[in-house]
Scaffold this active site. Structure first.
Site, PDB file in Angstrom:
ATOM      1  N   PRO A 227       0.796  -1.233   0.000  1.00  0.00           N
ATOM      2  CA  PRO A 227       0.000   0.000   0.000  1.00  0.00           C
ATOM      3  C   PRO A 227       0.831   1.287   0.000  1.00  0.00           C
ATOM      4  O   PRO A 227       2.050   1.289   0.210  1.00  0.00           O
ATOM      5  CB  PRO A 227      -0.810  -0.106   1.304  1.00  0.00           C
ATOM      6  N   GLU A 228       0.117   2.378  -0.193  1.00  0.00           N
ATOM      7  CA  GLU A 228       0.664   3.714  -0.010  1.00  0.00           C
ATOM      8  C   GLU A 228       1.199   3.857   1.417  1.00  0.00           C
ATOM      9  O   GLU A 228       0.583   3.392   2.387  1.00  0.00           O
ATOM     10  CB  GLU A 228      -0.440   4.746  -0.242  1.00  0.00           C
TER      11      GLU A 228
END
Length: 347
Positions: free
Chosen positions: A42-43
């Site tokens: 993920p970010e």
């Protein structure tokens, strides 16, 4: 051969960078054992996304405890050895000067990720909170199992409160990169979280003929999936989106600790971010996910989604829609991005 197994990990950041790197390696080993070739995290996975943190700000005011929060956040971020302006290919190719007595620039995270990619045979893409000079950048790092780091994106448009603590990255980092995995030629690029709501930014990636579109995020709204399906269908590209997912008790301790004299009233088991990670094929078909309220800690098997995709489907889809070519009307519409050549990169 045109098929590869792609994977997304719905993960949460641990309390320290070292612990998060251990978790990343554990997930990478699990993905490799299940036959994956490509893995997206993920970010802000490395460095963290401080959901609920205010950094002690109101219009016209900055409170002392907020500056302490920023200090914790900055010190926990990743030093990749890049410059505030971004050194581009010189950084990728390790041509920047190294301090006397050091073997590499930065804190060693880049080298650790290159080693993990090499050991597992995975193409790894991971969201990073990167510090350079006195500023933080929300970045995405592309790590090839044979060639090491291929490139790095810096988010050009932080959203909402993110703008307080993250600097704006250069649009030149929208440059797509190429590699070959098991004989499959890939042109890949990332749009980070709400950058995916920027039509011109999306077009800048389509123009480079990407067949692997990466969307690391922290957005856990139900509206995220239709956006990913639109992008896949619009760009005739395989889309991977991995979201942070975590409970209140999994937030950084410096976020959940109340300022002196105050109390934070929150359920430690509450999911502050539900996830919604997914994989979408180039005709907009959902291939995996979305998955909700699980992460690599609570349910690692479900949090790691792996599916085989045929990258030739990207070409098959161009029969009737190529938004940067036959369907673009480039005699009437043009797009320019400062510092970026939008021509498809050489494979």
């Amino acid at each position: 051969m045109s098929k590869l197994k792609v994977a997304i990990s719905q993960s949460h950041t641990r309390q320290t960078l070292a612990d998060t790197l251990i978790a990343l390696k554990h997930t990478a080993l699990a993905a490799a054992a299940r036959g994956a070739d490509i893995l997206l995290f993920p970010e802000a996975y490395l460095g963290g996304y401080p959901r609920t943190a205010t950094f002690g700000t109101r219009f016209g005011f900055r409170e002392a405890h907020g500056r302490e929060q920023f200090l914790h956040y900055f010190n926990g971020a990743v030093d990749l050895g890049d410059t505030p302006a971004g050194a581009g290919d010189d950084w990728v190719d390790k041509k920047l000067p190294v301090a006397k007595g050091k073997q590499y620039r930065g804190d060693g995270t880049r080298e650790t990720l290159e080693q993990i990619a090499n050991e597992t045979g995975l193409l790894i893409i991971v969201g990073v909170i990167e510090r350079a000079g006195g500023s933080l950048y929300c970045s995405a790092l592309y790590v090839d199992p044979q060639r090491g780091v291929l490139g790095k994106r810096r988010k050009v448009m932080p959203t909402g409160s993110e703008r307080l603590v993250w600097a704006q990255g250069s649009p030149s980092t929208l440059k797509a990169v190429t590699t070959e995995i098991k004989g499959v030629k890939l042109t890949l690029a990332a749009a980070i979280c709400w950058e995916n709501y920027m039509p011109l930014l999306r077009q800048s990636l389509y123009s480079q003929n990407v067949n692997l579109y990466l969307a690391p995020t922290v957005d856990s709204r139900e509206t995220w999936l239709p956006l990913m399906r639109t992008i896949a269908l619009e760009g005739r590209t395989v889309v991977l989106s991995a979201s942070q997912s975590g409970r209140h008790k999994e937030l950084p301790s410096w976020v959940t600790q109340a300022p002196e004299g105050e109390k934070i009233d929150a359920d430690p088991e509450e999911w502050t971010s539900g996830g919604g990670s997914c994989i979408v094929g180039p005709l907009g078909e959902i291939l995996a996910g979305p998955i909700w309220n699980v992460n690599d800690d609570s349910d690692p098997d479900t949090a790691l989604q792996i599916v085989e995709v045929d990258f030739d489907d990207c070409v098959r889809g161009r029969l009737d829609l190529d938004v940067a070519g036959s369907y673009s009307r480039n005699d009437s519409f043009t797009l320019k991005v400062e510092g970026l050549d939008l021509s498809p990169p050489a494979l």
